[in-house]
Write an enzyme that holds these catalytic residues in place. Sequence first.
Site, PDB file in Angstrom:
ATOM      1  N   LYS A   9       0.817  -1.025   0.410  1.00  0.00           N
ATOM      2  CA  LYS A   9      -0.245   0.065   0.060  1.00  0.00           C
ATOM      3  C   LYS A   9       0.659   1.150   0.081  1.00  0.00           C
ATOM      4  O   LYS A   9       0.467   2.449  -1.113  1.00  0.00           O
ATOM      5  CB  LYS A   9      -0.941  -0.387   1.690  1.00  0.00           C
ATOM      6  CG  LYS A   9      -0.250   0.046   2.141  1.00  0.00           C
ATOM      7  CD  LYS A   9      -1.441   0.238   3.906  1.00  0.00           C
ATOM      8  CE  LYS A   9      -0.762   0.703   4.824  1.00  0.00           C
ATOM      9  NZ  LYS A   9       0.155   2.241   5.020  1.00  0.00           N
ATOM     10  N   THR A  10       1.863   1.075   0.692  1.00  0.00           N
ATOM     11  CA  THR A  10       2.584   2.307   0.679  1.00  0.00           C
ATOM     12  C   THR A  10       3.007   2.948  -0.427  1.00  0.00           C
ATOM     13  O   THR A  10       3.132   3.853  -1.013  1.00  0.00           O
ATOM     14  CB  THR A  10       4.088   2.562   2.012  1.00  0.00           C
ATOM     15  OG1 THR A  10       3.653   1.773   3.087  1.00  0.00           O
ATOM     16  CG2 THR A  10       4.531   3.466   2.197  1.00  0.00           C
TER      17      THR A  10
ATOM     18  N   GLN B  86      -8.005  -4.738   9.162  1.00  0.00           N
ATOM     19  CA  GLN B  86      -6.816  -4.626  10.411  1.00  0.00           C
ATOM     20  C   GLN B  86      -7.230  -3.138  11.059  1.00  0.00           C
ATOM     21  O   GLN B  86      -6.930  -2.322  11.831  1.00  0.00           O
ATOM     22  CB  GLN B  86      -5.606  -4.360   9.840  1.00  0.00           C
ATOM     23  CG  GLN B  86      -5.355  -4.957   9.053  1.00  0.00           C
ATOM     24  CD  GLN B  86      -3.746  -4.977   8.129  1.00  0.00           C
ATOM     25  OE1 GLN B  86      -2.633  -5.130   9.145  1.00  0.00           O
ATOM     26  NE2 GLN B  86      -3.622  -4.506   6.928  1.00  0.00           N
TER      27      GLN B  86
ATOM     28  N   ARG C 129       1.506 -10.813  10.465  1.00  0.00           N
ATOM     29  CA  ARG C 129       2.981 -10.417  10.948  1.00  0.00           C
ATOM     30  C   ARG C 129       3.749 -11.302  10.243  1.00  0.00           C
ATOM     31  O   ARG C 129       5.405 -11.056  10.500  1.00  0.00           O
ATOM     32  CB  ARG C 129       2.881  -9.930  12.401  1.00  0.00           C
ATOM     33  CG  ARG C 129       2.154  -8.828  13.209  1.00  0.00           C
ATOM     34  CD  ARG C 129       2.465  -7.797  12.148  1.00  0.00           C
ATOM     35  NE  ARG C 129       0.982  -7.704  11.091  1.00  0.00           N
ATOM     36  CZ  ARG C 129       0.247  -7.185  10.021  1.00  0.00           C
ATOM     37  NH1 ARG C 129       1.877  -5.995  10.327  1.00  0.00           N
ATOM     38  NH2 ARG C 129      -0.143  -7.431  10.123  1.00  0.00           N
TER      39      ARG C 129
ATOM     40  N   ASP D  94      -3.574   8.087   4.406  1.00  0.00           N
ATOM     41  CA  ASP D  94      -3.430   6.488   4.608  1.00  0.00           C
ATOM     42  C   ASP D  94      -3.531   5.993   5.440  1.00  0.00           C
ATOM     43  O   ASP D  94      -4.345   6.788   7.326  1.00  0.00           O
ATOM     44  CB  ASP D  94      -1.926   6.448   4.914  1.00  0.00           C
ATOM     45  CG  ASP D  94      -0.963   5.311   4.787  1.00  0.00           C
ATOM     46  OD1 ASP D  94      -1.821   3.975   4.643  1.00  0.00           O
ATOM     47  OD2 ASP D  94      -0.222   5.178   5.490  1.00  0.00           O
ATOM     48  N   GLU D  95      -3.880   4.866   6.253  1.00  0.00           N
ATOM     49  CA  GLU D  95      -4.682   4.079   7.055  1.00  0.00           C
ATOM     50  C   GLU D  95      -5.668   4.403   7.557  1.00  0.00           C
ATOM     51  O   GLU D  95      -6.068   5.272   8.872  1.00  0.00           O
ATOM     52  CB  GLU D  95      -3.561   4.182   8.472  1.00  0.00           C
ATOM     53  CG  GLU D  95      -2.035   3.555   8.168  1.00  0.00           C
ATOM     54  CD  GLU D  95      -2.263   2.578   8.105  1.00  0.00           C
ATOM     55  OE1 GLU D  95      -3.406   1.956   8.576  1.00  0.00           O
ATOM     56  OE2 GLU D  95      -0.943   1.587   7.919  1.00  0.00           O
TER      57      GLU D  95
END
Length: 683
Positions: free
Chosen positions: A34-35, A246, A589, A215-216
């Site tokens: 995504k980044t 998330q 993770r 973002d987020e």
Amino acid sequence: MTPDTLKNLNSSQLEAIKHIDGPMLILAGAGSGKTKTLTTRLAYLIDEVGIPATSTLTLTFTNKAAIEMRTRALNLIENISNQSPPLLCTFHKFGLLFLKFNIHLLNRKSNFVLIDGDDKKKILKGFKPNLPIGYIESNISNLKNFLISPVEALSSAQNDYQKEVAKLYKLYEDFLNEKNMVDFDDLLVLTYKILDANPELAKNTSNQYQYIMVDEYQDTNRLQYKLLMKLCSTHQNLCVVGDDDQSIYGWRGADITNILNFKDNFENVKIIKLQENYRSTTQILKGANSLINYNKNRLGKELQSIKGNGKAIQILHSENETQEATLISTKIKQLLKEGINPSKIAVLFRVNALSRSIEAGFNRAEIPYKIIGAIRFYERSEIKDILSYLRLIINPNDDFSLSRIINKPKRGIGKTTQDKIFQTIQNDKISVYQALKEGRLKSIISAKNHKTLEEFFSMIDDFVHFLSISPMRFIDEFTSSINLIDESENSNDSIDRLYNIEEFYGMFKDYIIQSPENSLEDFLNDLSLSSDNTSDDGSYISCMSVHSAKGLEFEYVFITGFEEGFFPLVRDESDIEEERRLGYVAFTRAKDELYISYVDSRFYRGERSLLEKSRFLKEAGLLEEQNTHSKKEEDFKKGDIIFHKIFGSGRIIDVQKIGSDTKLRISFGGLERDILSSFVQKG
């Protein structure tokens, strides 16, 4: 941007990057790049489309994320030398910049002072509140973020706690205004109020930032959503990137409906799903996908592994927390022996209290570790408080320990009184306990405080008496008398501290059972002798809560405490869907290998409790892979003599089947206990 920039992107990423006008939701799964997508889109707007960099605004949540994204974006953008760089910052940094130019519209000067959390606590302490500072601070922050004024808070207060918070809120706000100060929440609250009260300024600001990216987005709260609506009042060029699966910060105000309802808040929303995962193996993603599919409030996506097949998720089953720590330590020792760098390994837990047994296991095995995002178990404030009580019980003349807990929990002995007491005994070279017995404090402190101090040391004397009768009786009396968690608190932090305290009491009882001949002093000395295996060279196992692990990745991940009540955390205020999202975050993770550990029992709330394995094991499709018992089940019946490694010999007085397990009611010399059959052997 160079011609090669777009070559390594998948079709979904390319589609997101090349969408220019109109609202867009990029639903980015864990490990889906995504980044990279967001920063490349920013570079594409500036270099390929020709959007002025100053017409863009990119918002995120943490300084760390903002710095990383700014660095990556600027490395991609070529057409930047002759213009100002794009504004890429946190929500709060944007608010700070905005207020510098516009706070005068609130009749305040632009040379305001931004205070930090410590400053905020000091200001609130100055009002001498009766409630815990953390509780007050959290509630004032919530009120601000819901745009509730002190007057409105007082008028809507439904109990004494809320009334006191509202009054303190008013005092606090008056103090900030008088001193021309703003706190962290004000950066967004005041920015929104100014834009809301000045439509022309809101229009001009929206025109200035024609292309906005966030973002987020799943972590935004209601105020941040309303602020974004102001910034988009003249256009709909809002691109938000996030993952509803998330969203794990509901306890601190994040509103998952912001991302779930995004498609309904704008017209002609383009939704792009990034489902190709570059981090984890097929087996890990299969478990994560299966688990999260049980949630109903989600937009829906299915992570697909680019890495391909790896090892199956391994289930680690132990009888108790001590065996669990040993088993995990053994597995990690083997990985280290194979040459795996400790920095590639992480141990995750839902509640910080579970770190205590893991820390003990790592100390025994001499494995270097570090607690990330939290404090080592015995260094946590509430545990230090309990240890100070225990040291004072051993030695009532221990003024160092007394100074820590003389007013914990609050008993009306404030700082001024404490200063008088400790200054006097320092001058007279005598302990507080001795000074009290000799009547030297009567002329120094009020009669009320003197009586309180007498009652305090009388309680300490009672504890000494109970300890001489029975350590178990002492623990029961101590836990019922000393309440270090205020009943008015209901924050995520207070829940964690409560679990820490209960974990300590359970460990203390376990010590007494296993070492009945040892004294309280032996117990404290054994704790002090525990070795510290924290490495300073970066080569350590990372131990952290799942919340702290968000955004991180490790080759090898161990998740502990996969039992009902621990993961998922089951309390009145628990949200099972958010718990499931926490499980999803924990799974994703792991890059190469994932280990999930559960136990049959833990010392919990001061006694050993039988636990059910987490429902998440079944939901993740993992139950068929586990061996529910590490040894062959024996046939037990009423009257059988058995042996237990801690309680010794006993006689079965009742047998009860619970699913695939057998629960035995056993009399150990008159002391009856419920024990799973896999914990005992026939005598």
